[in-house]
Structures are given as structure tokens and as C-alpha cells.
Design a protein around this motif. Structure first.
Motif, short mmCIF file in Angstrom:
data_model
loop_
_atom_site.label_atom_id
_atom_site.label_comp_id
_atom_site.label_asym_id
_atom_site.label_seq_id
_atom_site.Cartn_x
_atom_site.Cartn_y
_atom_site.Cartn_z
N ARG A 155 46.77 -18.73 -50.69
CA ARG A 155 45.21 -18.63 -50.97
C ARG A 155 44.84 -18.75 -52.48
O ARG A 155 43.67 -18.81 -52.87
CB ARG A 155 45.11 -17.42 -50.42
N ALA A 156 45.91 -18.64 -53.48
CA ALA A 156 45.54 -18.47 -54.71
C ALA A 156 45.24 -19.90 -55.36
O ALA A 156 44.62 -19.83 -56.54
CB ALA A 156 46.74 -17.93 -55.47
N PHE A 157 45.27 -20.88 -54.71
CA PHE A 157 44.73 -22.36 -55.28
C PHE A 157 45.85 -22.73 -56.23
O PHE A 157 45.15 -23.41 -57.09
CB PHE A 157 43.40 -22.14 -55.72
N GLY A 215 31.16 -28.99 -49.62
CA GLY A 215 30.97 -27.99 -48.42
C GLY A 215 31.93 -28.16 -47.36
O GLY A 215 31.54 -27.71 -46.07
N VAL A 216 33.14 -28.74 -47.67
CA VAL A 216 34.08 -28.79 -46.63
C VAL A 216 35.38 -28.24 -47.07
O VAL A 216 36.04 -28.52 -48.26
CB VAL A 216 34.53 -30.48 -46.36
N TYR A 217 35.96 -27.35 -46.35
CA TYR A 217 36.98 -26.70 -46.89
C TYR A 217 38.34 -27.02 -46.17
O TYR A 217 38.54 -26.83 -44.84
CB TYR A 217 36.89 -25.16 -46.52
N LEU A 218 39.05 -27.69 -46.85
CA LEU A 218 40.64 -28.15 -46.27
C LEU A 218 41.46 -27.20 -46.65
O LEU A 218 41.26 -26.36 -47.74
CB LEU A 218 40.89 -29.63 -46.84
N ALA A 219 42.66 -27.15 -46.22
CA ALA A 219 43.70 -26.44 -46.69
C ALA A 219 44.06 -26.57 -48.17
O ALA A 219 44.41 -27.68 -48.54
CB ALA A 219 45.08 -26.33 -45.91
N PRO A 220 44.43 -25.54 -49.10
CA PRO A 220 44.16 -25.79 -50.41
C PRO A 220 45.73 -25.71 -50.99
O PRO A 220 46.35 -25.34 -51.73
CB PRO A 220 44.11 -24.31 -51.06
N SER A 221 46.35 -26.92 -50.26
CA SER A 221 47.98 -27.46 -50.55
C SER A 221 47.95 -28.71 -49.70
O SER A 221 47.55 -29.12 -48.63
CB SER A 221 48.67 -26.63 -50.13
N ALA A 222 48.96 -29.50 -50.36
CA ALA A 222 49.20 -30.84 -49.64
C ALA A 222 50.31 -30.53 -48.63
O ALA A 222 50.51 -31.53 -48.08
CB ALA A 222 49.62 -31.86 -50.79
N PHE A 223 50.75 -29.40 -48.48
CA PHE A 223 51.86 -29.03 -47.76
C PHE A 223 51.40 -28.18 -46.55
O PHE A 223 52.38 -27.26 -46.09
CB PHE A 223 53.05 -28.63 -48.43
N GLU A 224 50.23 -28.23 -46.09
CA GLU A 224 49.78 -27.30 -45.10
C GLU A 224 48.85 -28.20 -44.01
O GLU A 224 48.12 -29.24 -44.51
CB GLU A 224 48.86 -26.37 -45.42
N ALA A 225 49.16 -28.00 -42.65
CA ALA A 225 48.27 -28.83 -41.61
C ALA A 225 46.78 -28.35 -41.70
O ALA A 225 46.58 -27.03 -42.13
CB ALA A 225 48.87 -28.58 -40.48
N GLY A 254 53.93 -22.60 -48.35
CA GLY A 254 53.61 -22.01 -49.64
C GLY A 254 54.78 -22.13 -50.40
O GLY A 254 54.76 -22.16 -51.78
N VAL A 255 55.94 -22.05 -49.96
CA VAL A 255 57.36 -21.99 -50.86
C VAL A 255 57.40 -23.26 -51.69
O VAL A 255 57.41 -23.63 -52.81
CB VAL A 255 58.45 -21.86 -49.99
N MET A 256 56.90 -24.58 -50.91
CA MET A 256 56.88 -25.76 -51.52
C MET A 256 55.75 -25.99 -52.41
O MET A 256 55.80 -26.50 -53.55
CB MET A 256 56.66 -26.99 -50.26
N ASN A 264 44.70 -32.97 -54.75
CA ASN A 264 43.99 -32.06 -55.26
C ASN A 264 42.56 -32.58 -55.63
O ASN A 264 41.93 -31.50 -55.50
CB ASN A 264 44.89 -31.52 -56.62
N ARG A 265 42.53 -33.62 -56.25
CA ARG A 265 41.15 -34.22 -56.55
C ARG A 265 40.40 -34.07 -55.25
O ARG A 265 39.30 -33.73 -55.34
CB ARG A 265 41.37 -35.34 -57.27
N PHE A 266 40.95 -34.72 -54.36
CA PHE A 266 40.16 -34.89 -53.14
C PHE A 266 39.95 -33.44 -52.35
O PHE A 266 38.54 -33.27 -51.88
CB PHE A 266 41.12 -35.62 -51.93
#
Length: 429
Positions: free
Chosen positions: A26-28, A391-401, A158-160, A381-383
Motif C-alpha cells: 500500500r505504501a507505493f 482515474g484508474v487504480y491498478l495494483a501499485p506493484s508490477a508483481f500483483e494481479a 510485496g516481498v518481491m 511504474n510510469r503507466f
């Protein structure tokens, strides 16, 4: 977008809460910037404390399969809470929930309610060790099963994201009891069981990996693991905390036709409330206290309000055609995103099953953890931020579905794809 109130809250939180958040992703930190703070949610949308609205593809990390604040779920919670929030003695709703789970998931002949996915997976591993008299477990690189000591070895999610493939605080002796395999590698699994099969209590797997983005099993792979476990006397444990009741009514085990010995659940069966469950064969579950010697307990397990929310959600998803519609929306989203990236000349691919998807900035296919790690995290990250600004919220990690709900209609999908076209144009250079 305005973010003054979120910034103020995050500043206050960082002084009192590790990293300013109560769960690391959650911390981005992976994507950069600061998180927004939610005010409320409805349908497919989140609204933050600064008045911004987002189409939400996180869905509280999976449970909001029918959308946020669904009236049927809220009504069930309101009715139940008027009678009290917690009793510490049995209540009728936990029996109804057990009946629902065991009727939907045939491999679960008995089930025990707990309070989180982590608690469910830890308990399932204890059952595996207690029932077999063996100590070693097998997990997969990139899979995440909660923050239990045994699971923080080559974990995903989150570990990754934080670059912590192994966590301080995990005793080496315990880590040594955890064997790891590359997901979707037939030969590696066969070799490991040939060498150590007699010592393995259980193999735990996300049948569809949701914590290294979203990776689907190769044809026959889950069947191969089932055969290996049966041959060597180990228990096959499906971690369906994410996939359970989402990718099909009966979860990934129904989608792929596999019968695990034990399964773990969470997310949807709480309808947004904290909940988890583990279940499986009667002879195994009968060894759990007080029926048997394998101890596990929880003060709030089977909480009536959580059971009410979960049962209302299960009623919604048992509506005929629910998962077919969810599959249609997921394909529409992923096909639209791929087309937008292709038009922008950007290497990009998706993976998808009903209600769940992965985004990768690389050419496909993506079938292994190594494939997932080869995605371009800087471009993601840029995307992410370009989409958030639109106005579109995606998971704040490249390692989350990502997750799609039944509240994501044609309008939300079209708006998301339109935002992606603008975002791809920005990150192309």
C-alpha cells in the motif's frame, strides 16, 4: 488531481505506523509517490479523501467480486450486527458458511473458519505436518501464502516489490524445512520429489499465481503435481485465497479439474470482512482440535458479521451466468489494453482468467516467474501513475494481479481502455 488530505494523512501515519501503512504494498514504494487514502467505495469505484474517483481494479485485493458496498451485502451486515458483533461461542451463520463451502467445493468435506488467509495457510501446513509425521514443505518461487515464517522463502508479491526475497526474523532452521520449485517446471518437480519425497509433508501452491502478477498453469502441470504428491504420500494444498470462488464458482480446482487434499480460502467468503478458512478431506480435518490432536484456535473465528457478509456475497456469485459475465468483462478489458499498447508500438501482454488478470510490459507468453521478472518495471511504474492521473487504480506493484468485479460494466471498461491509450502514448517516449 488533488492530494492534499492524503498527503497530510500519510505524513501523520509515517510517524506512527511502519512505512505509514498496515500492509507493505500500500505504501507505493515500488511505483513511487504516495498512496491515496480512501474515503468510501461504491460499485467499481473508489473515492479518496480529496474527492477523487477511481475505477478500482484492486477490489480490496480480491473480495469485492460483486463490487464495493453491494446493497445485499450491506443489508446482511446491518441485520447481523444489530444482534452483536462477536460472541465467543458458536453461531448459526458459521454452520451455514461451512455448508456453503463444502457444497460448492467437493474436495472440502470439512472446513474450519479462521481470520485471514495467512492463518489459513499456516493451519493447513500444520495439518499436513501433523497428519503425515513429516516436516518439510514445498512452495513455489514467486508464490505468496501470507507472512508465515515458512512462506517467506523466495516469496512473491510485496516481498518481491520491496526487494526482500527472504525476510530477517525467519530462523534458518525453519527456512531449511522449506523446499522451493520454479512454477510450471515439470522436470524440476519430478526431480525434487525423487530426491526428497519421503520427507515432504505437503506441497502448497497458488494454482494460478496471483502474487507474481498473474501466471496460469501450463496444460497438465497441476495434474502432474497431484500425481507426484499421491505417489510420494505428500498432501497437495491449493492456496485459493485469491482464486477461490472467483475464477470459477468452485475455484481453480474446479476450473482445472484437480482434487487437492487441503485448500485454503479467504477474500470472497468474507465479502470484505477479515476472514479465512481451510478445509479438505474428512480424515485430515478430523485431526484438528478438538476432534484430534492438531491444535488451532481463534477468538474471532466464525465471526457472525463476517459470515453474513460472505454468505451474501456467495449468494450473489451463485446467480446463473455470473462467472460467464465476469469472464466476458475480463477479456474485454485485456483485449482492449493489448490493442491500445499495440497501436502505441509498446511491448505488452496480458494474462487472464475470469475476474483476474496480469499486465506485463514485455512480449508474451508469460508462463514462469522468470518470465514475469523480465517485464519492464520502470515502464509499468510510469503507466501506473499515468492511469492513476486518469482515474484508474491498478495494483501499485508490477508483481500483483488485478481483479475485475461484476460492477465493471461496458462503460468502466471503455473508460479504462481510453485512459490506457493516453497512458501508452505518454510512456512510449
Amino acid at each position: 488531481m488533488k492530494n492534499e488530505r492524503s498527503h497530510s494523512l500519510f505524513t501523520r501515519a509515517k510517524d506512527l505506523i511502519p512505512g505509514g501503512v498496515n500492509s507493505p504494498v500500500r505504501a507505493f514504494k515500488s511505483v513511487g509517490g504516495e498512496p491515496f487514502f480512501a474515503q468510501r467505495a461504491e460499485g467499481a469505484h473508489l473515492f479518496d479523501v480529496d474527492g477523487n474517483r477511481y475505477i478500482d481494479y484492486v477490489g480490496s485485493w480480491g473480495p469485492m467480486i460483486a463490487g464495493h458496498a453491494h446493497p445485499q451485502v450491506l443489508d446482511a451486515v446491518a441485520r447481523t450486527m444489530r444482534d452483536g458483533l462477536s460472541f465467543g461461542v458458536p453461531n448459526a451463520l458459521e454452520v451455514t458458511m461451512a455448508e456453503a463451502i463444502t457444497s460448492i467445493v467437493p474436495s472440502c468435506e470439512m472446513v474450519r473458519m479462521v481470520n485471514s488467509g495467512t492463518e489459513a495457510t499456516l493451519s493447513a501446513i500444520r495439518v499436513a505436518r501433523g497428519a503425515t509425521g513429516r516436516n518439510r514443505i514445498v512452495k513455489f518461487e514467486g508464490c505468496y501464502h501470507g507472512h508465515g515464517d515458512s512462506f517467506l522463502v523466495k516469496a512473491g508479491s510485496g516481498v518481491m516489490t520491496l526487494g526482500l526475497p527472504n525476510s530477517p526474523g525467519v530462523p534458518a532452521a525453519l527456512a531449511d524445512l522449506t523446499l522451493t520449485l520454479p512454477y510450471n517446471d515439470f522436470d524440476a518437480a519430478t526431480k525434487l520429489f525423487d530426491e526428497a519425497g519421503s520427507d515432504i509433508a505437503g506441497l502448497i501452491i497458488e494454482p494460478i499465481v496471483g502474487n507474481a502478477n498473474c501466471i496460469l498453469p501450463r496444460a497438465g502441470y497441476l495434474q502432474h503435481l497431484r500425481e507426484l504428491c499421491t505417489r510420494h504420500g505428500a498432501l497437495l494444498i491449493f492456496d485459493e485465497v485469491m482464486t477461490g470462488f472467483r475464477v470459477a464458482l468452485g475455484g481453480a480446482q474446479a476450473l482445472y479439474g484437480i482434487t487437492p487434499d487441503l485448500s485454503t480460502f479467504g477474500k470472497i467468503i468474507g465479502g470484505g470482512m477479515p476472514v479465512g478458512a481451510y478445509g479438505g478431506r474428512r480424515d485430515l480435518m478430523a485431526q484438528v482440535a478438538p476432534s484430534g490432536p492438531i491444535y488451532q484456535a481463534g477468538t474471532l473465528s466464525g465471526n457472525p458479521v463476517a459470515m453474513a457478509a460472505g454468505l451474501a456475497t456467495l449468494d450473489l456469485i451463485r446467480t446463473p451466468g455470473f462467472h460467464a459475465a465476469l469472464e466476458h468483462s475480463t477479456h474485454a478489458l485485456c483485449d482492449g489494453l493489448e490493442a491500445a499498447a499495440r497501436d502505441a508500438g509498446i511491448a505488452f501482454t496480458t494474462t487472464r482468467v475470469p475476474g483476474m488478470f496480469g499486465l506485463y510490459f514485455r512480449e508474451g507468453p508469460v508462463e514462469t516467474f522468470e518470465d514475469a521478472k523480465a517485464s519492464d518495471p520502470a515502464r509499468f511504474n510510469r503507466f501506473f501513475h499515468a492511469m492513476l492521473e486518469r482515474g484508474v487504480y491498478l495494483a501499485p506493484s508490477a508483481f500483483e494481479a488485478g481483479f475485475v468485479s461484476s460492477a465493471h460494466g461496458e462503460a468502466e471498461i471503455a473508460q479504462t481502455v481510453a485512459a490506457a491509450r493516453e497512458a501508452f502514448a505518454i510512456i512510449r517516449n
